[in-house]
Design a protein around this motif. Sequence first.
Motif, short mmCIF file in Angstrom:
data_model
loop_
_atom_site.label_atom_id
_atom_site.label_comp_id
_atom_site.label_asym_id
_atom_site.label_seq_id
_atom_site.Cartn_x
_atom_site.Cartn_y
_atom_site.Cartn_z
N ASN A 18 -5.12 6.53 6.78
CA ASN A 18 -4.13 7.45 7.36
C ASN A 18 -2.72 7.04 6.95
OD1 ASN A 18 -6.18 8.85 8.63
ND2 ASN A 18 -6.02 7.69 10.53
N ARG A 19 -2.43 5.74 7.01
CA ARG A 19 -1.11 5.28 6.61
C ARG A 19 -0.87 5.52 5.12
NH1 ARG A 19 0.82 -0.14 9.77
NH2 ARG A 19 0.09 0.41 11.89
N GLU A 21 -2.27 7.73 3.08
CA GLU A 21 -2.11 9.16 2.78
C GLU A 21 -0.72 9.64 3.19
OE1 GLU A 21 -5.31 11.10 4.71
OE2 GLU A 21 -6.81 10.56 3.20
N LYS A 22 -0.22 9.20 4.38
CA LYS A 22 1.12 9.63 4.81
C LYS A 22 2.19 9.09 3.87
CE LYS A 22 0.21 10.16 9.76
NZ LYS A 22 0.54 9.71 11.12
N ALA A 25 2.17 11.13 0.66
CA ALA A 25 2.64 12.50 0.87
C ALA A 25 4.14 12.55 1.13
CB ALA A 25 1.87 13.13 2.03
N HIS A 26 4.65 11.64 1.98
CA HIS A 26 6.07 11.70 2.35
C HIS A 26 6.99 11.22 1.25
CE1 HIS A 26 5.72 12.99 6.52
NE2 HIS A 26 4.71 12.12 6.70
N ASP A 47 2.90 7.36 15.75
CA ASP A 47 1.82 8.18 15.19
C ASP A 47 1.45 7.73 13.78
OD1 ASP A 47 4.19 8.88 14.06
OD2 ASP A 47 3.78 11.05 14.03
N GLU A 50 -2.30 7.97 13.08
CA GLU A 50 -3.00 9.23 13.31
C GLU A 50 -3.32 9.90 11.98
OE1 GLU A 50 -0.72 11.65 15.89
OE2 GLU A 50 -0.76 10.21 17.57
N TYR A 52 -3.45 12.17 8.81
CA TYR A 52 -2.39 12.95 8.18
C TYR A 52 -2.82 14.41 8.09
CZ TYR A 52 0.71 14.82 4.61
OH TYR A 52 1.60 15.60 3.92
N PRO A 54 -1.49 17.62 6.32
CA PRO A 54 -0.49 18.15 5.38
C PRO A 54 -0.26 19.64 5.63
CG PRO A 54 -2.61 17.94 4.29
CD PRO A 54 -2.80 17.38 5.68
#
Length: 303
Positions: A18-19, A21-22, A25-26, A47, A50, A52, A54
């Motif tokens: 999750n981390r 992927e965020k 993406a960011h 969060d 949590e 991600y 998109p």
Amino acid sequence: MAECTTLDSLLEMGFGRNRAEKAVAHTGNQGIEIAMDWLMEHENDPDIDEPYVPPAGNVLGVVTDQQSAAEPALESTEATGDAMEAMIEDGHGGKRPMTEEERNQQVKRLEELMRVKQEERRERERKDEVEREKQRRKQGQELLQIKQKLQEDEMKKLADDRRREKMEDRLAKQRVRDKIARDREERAMKFGGGSSEAAVTSPPPEATSPPPSDNQGPPPAKKDYDECRIQVRLIDGSALTATFKAQEPLAAVRVYVQMNGGSDQDFTLLSPYPRRVYTELDMEKPLRELGLVPSAVLVVMKK
């Protein structure tokens, strides 16, 4: 395909999916270092772990409904991409697959980079903490100085009040002394320049009243004395005798005793019969009002 390479590198370094992927993406998939910077800056976000989610049409690692229809056709392409992402340039300008040792070296390099960045972040936090502590101490010192200034002002005010009270007391005593001195001069002039002691020791002549007779007229009016003779018995048994004006306050007698009694002890005055102890309020009353005219005996008593 580069996005998958960054994501896999983050996963190999121990970051959760999750981390990772965020972060990818960011940061717009701009490289592993930028993604690591984002992770370290946002590791305390509530969060961060949590899943991600998109925006529509840009799902990371998950295909859309339109893509799911062409999933069988893309499987071979993704497999080809997985093979390409593990390629590196060789010495002749071509590309070859990365060996396990090279992949481990890349992971170690990225881990070292992450460690350096974490150390830099900890150093920044330490400096910020030192700066906050300096500000806190500065504020504490300013508050302490303000408190000391208030205490000094209060002590100065109290000292000024005490000095003013002492000055007023000295002036009041001086006024009484001046009044006694003037009265002595008046008595000396009245008795022909004789000493005040001779004047005060000699009692005034008392008029002898004839025996009452029924044939005589009404009794004479009571004489209005304007002076009184006061005898003061001191603590050591000796006595002082002086004459005072009937309108003088009892404080004049006390000042006379202080000046001629030879004692610095604090004392008060009382009448033996009828017994009466005179208070500070009585000291301002005239001798006539206190019933000490034309003569009286007072006793000195320690407080």
